[in-house]
Design a protein around this motif. Structure first.
Motif, mmCIF file in Angstrom:
data_model
loop_
_atom_site.group_PDB
_atom_site.id
_atom_site.type_symbol
_atom_site.label_atom_id
_atom_site.label_comp_id
_atom_site.label_asym_id
_atom_site.label_seq_id
_atom_site.Cartn_x
_atom_site.Cartn_y
_atom_site.Cartn_z
ATOM 1 N N UNK A 189 -5.663 2.467 3.601
ATOM 2 C CA UNK A 189 -4.245 1.995 3.373
ATOM 3 C C UNK A 189 -3.759 2.625 2.092
ATOM 4 N N UNK A 190 -2.298 2.905 2.167
ATOM 5 C CA UNK A 190 -1.811 3.452 0.968
ATOM 6 C C UNK A 190 -0.776 2.566 0.447
ATOM 7 N N UNK A 191 -0.982 2.114 -0.978
ATOM 8 C CA UNK A 191 -0.162 1.279 -1.416
ATOM 9 C C UNK A 191 0.739 1.985 -2.779
ATOM 10 N N UNK A 196 8.629 -2.738 8.597
ATOM 11 C CA UNK A 196 9.080 -2.524 7.042
ATOM 12 C C UNK A 196 9.619 -3.939 6.701
ATOM 13 N N UNK A 197 9.389 -4.348 5.532
ATOM 14 C CA UNK A 197 10.031 -5.421 4.851
ATOM 15 C C UNK A 197 10.323 -5.444 3.473
ATOM 16 N N UNK A 198 11.316 -6.120 3.090
ATOM 17 C CA UNK A 198 11.745 -6.269 1.502
ATOM 18 C C UNK A 198 11.163 -7.674 1.357
ATOM 19 N N UNK A 199 10.216 -7.771 0.589
ATOM 20 C CA UNK A 199 9.463 -8.976 0.483
ATOM 21 C C UNK A 199 9.902 -10.246 -0.492
ATOM 22 N N UNK A 236 6.746 -4.839 -7.638
ATOM 23 C CA UNK A 236 6.567 -3.531 -7.988
ATOM 24 C C UNK A 236 5.902 -2.933 -6.543
ATOM 25 N N UNK A 237 5.303 -3.568 -5.752
ATOM 26 C CA UNK A 237 4.127 -3.202 -4.937
ATOM 27 C C UNK A 237 4.646 -3.019 -3.399
ATOM 28 N N UNK A 238 4.455 -1.866 -2.847
ATOM 29 C CA UNK A 238 4.970 -1.630 -1.237
ATOM 30 C C UNK A 238 3.500 -1.179 -0.919
ATOM 31 N N UNK A 239 3.481 -1.661 0.348
ATOM 32 C CA UNK A 239 2.332 -1.321 1.447
ATOM 33 C C UNK A 239 2.943 -0.133 2.072
ATOM 34 N N UNK A 240 2.440 1.358 1.823
ATOM 35 C CA UNK A 240 3.311 2.169 2.154
ATOM 36 C C UNK A 240 2.686 2.478 3.779
ATOM 37 N N UNK A 241 1.701 2.494 3.867
ATOM 38 C CA UNK A 241 0.905 3.056 5.292
ATOM 39 C C UNK A 241 -0.439 2.778 5.302
ATOM 40 N N UNK A 242 -0.650 2.401 6.835
ATOM 41 C CA UNK A 242 -2.095 2.019 7.185
ATOM 42 C C UNK A 242 -2.378 3.322 8.100
ATOM 43 N N UNK A 243 -3.605 3.553 7.930
ATOM 44 C CA UNK A 243 -4.101 5.033 8.529
ATOM 45 C C UNK A 243 -5.135 4.493 9.764
ATOM 46 N N UNK A 244 -5.181 4.936 11.010
ATOM 47 C CA UNK A 244 -6.217 4.606 11.905
ATOM 48 C C UNK A 244 -6.825 5.817 12.427
ATOM 49 N N UNK A 245 -7.997 5.659 12.996
ATOM 50 C CA UNK A 245 -8.557 6.955 13.625
ATOM 51 C C UNK A 245 -7.450 7.100 14.930
ATOM 52 N N UNK A 254 6.670 -0.723 3.992
ATOM 53 C CA UNK A 254 7.436 0.292 4.559
ATOM 54 C C UNK A 254 6.400 0.567 5.634
ATOM 55 N N UNK A 255 5.201 0.414 6.024
ATOM 56 C CA UNK A 255 4.396 0.694 6.938
ATOM 57 C C UNK A 255 3.283 -0.162 7.278
ATOM 58 N N UNK A 256 3.514 -1.643 7.119
ATOM 59 C CA UNK A 256 2.571 -2.708 7.678
ATOM 60 C C UNK A 256 2.601 -2.448 9.157
ATOM 61 N N UNK A 257 1.219 -2.729 9.563
ATOM 62 C CA UNK A 257 0.977 -2.609 10.956
ATOM 63 C C UNK A 257 0.608 -3.895 11.640
ATOM 64 N N UNK A 258 0.959 -4.431 12.901
ATOM 65 C CA UNK A 258 0.588 -5.516 13.368
ATOM 66 C C UNK A 258 0.391 -5.290 14.971
ATOM 67 N N UNK A 259 -0.641 -5.966 15.450
ATOM 68 C CA UNK A 259 -0.716 -5.813 16.961
ATOM 69 C C UNK A 259 -0.418 -7.298 17.551
#
Lengths: 259, 259
Positions: A110-112, A11-14, A239-248, A60-65
């Motif tokens: 992805x959910x924004x 999560x980050x405050x951009x 005003x924009x937030x990346x809320x969640x990234x979905x995976x199988x 809120x829920x960016x994903x990295x590997x």
């Protein structure tokens, strides 16, 4: 030495970042994560994100590997990282994933969320995460327009003209308008992929609908025009937030772990 | 030339201020308000606040008064000021008040809220306004202890030892513990006056109760000890917000306006 692949939800405050992507001499999310990982592991670590967020956009829920051979137990990674990271960047969760997992390529959706503060005076405590737009908007009209965006469309009209990708067909699974007591209006979108500035242009266009400058039933025409100038303007990043990234689910593949 | 007295309700994110009170070469709330008022009016304006908040403490409804002979209509003052102020300081309301109104002396009560974030990882978007305290607290015990604080007491044990006032008797009208879904615990106090660090020491003491280091029924003994060292520690400023300042209605006195 076992190399482990880890999936990290951050999560980050951009506000004080020049976006996700590493750039020389700029404070970026990727740069900050790699710097901390390198400090923590003593290895040179490269991080791959699910998507690049622009300067000023939050997550809120960016994903990295990333990969590492340092044997920190998976459940302790978040603490180790949070102790090293600045307060505006947090690790929420770290999970071990099979080698073929890829933060971007394995993502299904992805959910924004784009949030407007329509109060005359903006909510002080939430000002970093909302775009102040002190106008009266008609949410009913916006909801009717949003329905036209759900589905599989060519989103050329609703993405930045300078976007370089060839294929601009994307699927929106949801596009919801949510009202909140305190003068907040949220535009929530879920889709299989998003073009450059797409959510901010959707926000600008739905605001024009809320102002009754554009009719809800104009949306199909705007989409079929395949022309950026047919849509509303690009709304600001705050005003924009990346809320969640979905995976199988890849838990089934856990047997693939090399050890 | 008519001199008008104005009551101004202001909100601020105290994170980047060295407190309310003006200090040379420091960014303070009073200093910022006076600088903006002087710029807007062309007069040298002095502002009097209902109370001084410490460095890092926030406000939703701090009240100040000032005098001016500039004939800006009362209802336009907030816009004029908000256009001149930085984003972390806002004017919520401006009202004309009779000459005998005084932001501090006319105040009957103040409401403060202290917010703890008890989640393992702090809520990123609210981190500037909450004290991160990732421990399990028993709100039932805290509520029982809080009841002992309501009423008229000598609050010497619950104020900074270096506080210079003679009379340390104050009345607390309320002291409530409010739980919120998202790992937040609010301590809300309303009183006729507050000593130096009093709310932050009440917070620290109630947290010790929540941790079961202090029993609820120890509170009367702590108060009667009249000794700072009997109570818990002073909690940090970031969780504290001055929510509201109450006055007797002076609208009845409106006929007093010199015109």
């Amino acid at each position: 030495m076992t190399v482990r692949k880890l999936k990290m939800t951050v999560s980050y405050d951009g506000t004080d970042y020049s976006g996700f992507q590493r750039q020389p001499d700029k404070r970026t999310v990727q740069g900050m994560l790699e710097e901390c990982l390198t400090r923590v592991t003593g290895e040179s670590v490269t991080v791959t994100g699910a998507g690049r967020t622009d300067a000023g956009v939050h997550a809120l829920g960016q994903v990295v590997h990333f990969e590492t051979s340092v044997p920190i137990p998976t459940e302790r990674w978040d603490r180790v990282m949070n102790a090293a990271l600045p307060r505006d960047l947090q690790v929420q969760k770290v999970e071990r994933v099979p080698p073929k997992f890829h933060a971007r390529k394995s993502a299904c959706w992805k959910r924004y969320r784009y949030t407007l503060d329509t109060g005359r005076i903006p909510d002080l405590f939430r000002r970093r995460f909302r775009t102040h737009y002190p106008r009266s908007l008609d949410p009913g009209q916006m909801k009717r327009a949003a329905r036209h965006l759900v589905g599989t469309h060519d989103f050329t009209s609703l993405s930045a003209a300078r976007a370089s990708v060839e294929n601009r067909v994307r699927t929106l699974y949801r596009c919801d308008i949510l009202e909140e007591e305190s003068n907040a209006l949220h535009i929530e979108v879920v889709g299989n992929g998003f073009l450059y500035h797409m959510v901010r242009i959707i926000a600008g266009t739905l605001v024009d609908v809320g102002l009754k400058k554009i009719a809800p039933d104009d949306l199909p025409g705007i989409l079929s025009a395949k022309d950026r100038s047919a849509a509303g303007r690009t709304f600001p990043p705050e005003g924009l937030v990346l809320v969640e990234v979905g995976y199988t689910p890849w838990e089934a593949e856990e047997k693939e772990f090399p050890s």
